[in-house]
Write an enzyme that holds these catalytic residues in place. Structure first.
Site: not given
Ligand code: 5GP
Length: 187
Positions: A51, A106-107, A110, A172
């Protein structure tokens, strides 16, 4: 060869949240801030695949310092839009991070599960410092507290796509960040 199919407009049914111009301006600001903070350091940008690939490419060009680039593959989502809570390293860095100033790129943060796991992993490699740069933050879904040193934008609890972020591995390549408003469109 099969007959050519009619072209598909991948932008159809997607509402824009951040335009290309807004992203460019914010990335430039982040790059300038990082340039000031890391002057004289040993900076390595650690791109979290997949991402962050577009963000990292633009951010690196906005930083006016000598730097290295490393890539790590981490997967926390399946083919779905819901977190699985399971973090897996799918690809590791190619050179040691010891004594380097690691900036994790990081993208989106969440739940924070991916980054908290990653930070633990990276600390075991004895870097000189570790900081986090994330394009997006979705605080509504926080499970783990993550300190983001450099943040692009904060967003509400919505699933976003584009500028590196995927929709079942596609979209993407959208140059903006948006939200799918019509999932029935072919992509
Ligand atoms: P976390 O571990 O913080 O819940 O999630 C991290 C990863 O989940 C991010 O690096 C991303 O790849 C994916 N992710 C979380 N939210 C989104 C979103 O709104 N859209 C997309 N496409 N990926 C997300």
């Amino acid at each position: 060869m099969e007959p050519a199919k009619p072209p598909v407009d991948i932008r159809e049914g997607i509402s824009v949240i951040f335009t290309e111009e807004q992203i460019r301006a914010r990335v430039q600001e982040l790059g300038e801030q990082i340039t000031r903070d890391y002057a004289g350091g040993n900076l390595v940008l650690l791109c979290i695949l997949k991402g962050s690939c577009l963000f990292m490419a633009d951010l690196a060009r906005a930083i006016a310092l000598p730097l290295r680039m490393e890539f790590m593959g981490v997967s926390s989502y399946g083919e779905d839009t819901k977190t699985s809570g399971v973090v897996q390293i799918t690809q590791d860095v190619s050179t040691p991070l010891a004594d380097l100033d690691v900036l994790i790129v990081e993208d989106i943060v969440d739940t924070g599960l991916t980054l908290s796991y990653l930070q633990e992993q990276i600390h075991t490699r004895r870097p000189a410092s570790v900081r986090v740069c994330s394009l997006l933050h979705k605080p509504a879904r926080k499970v783990r507290e993550i300190h983001i040193d450099y943040l692009g934008f904060t967003i509400e609890d919505r699933f976003v796509v584009g500028y590196g972020l995927d929709w079942s591995q596609k979209l993407r390549n959208l140059p903006f960040i948006g939200e799918v408003t019509d999932p029935s469109k072919p992509r």
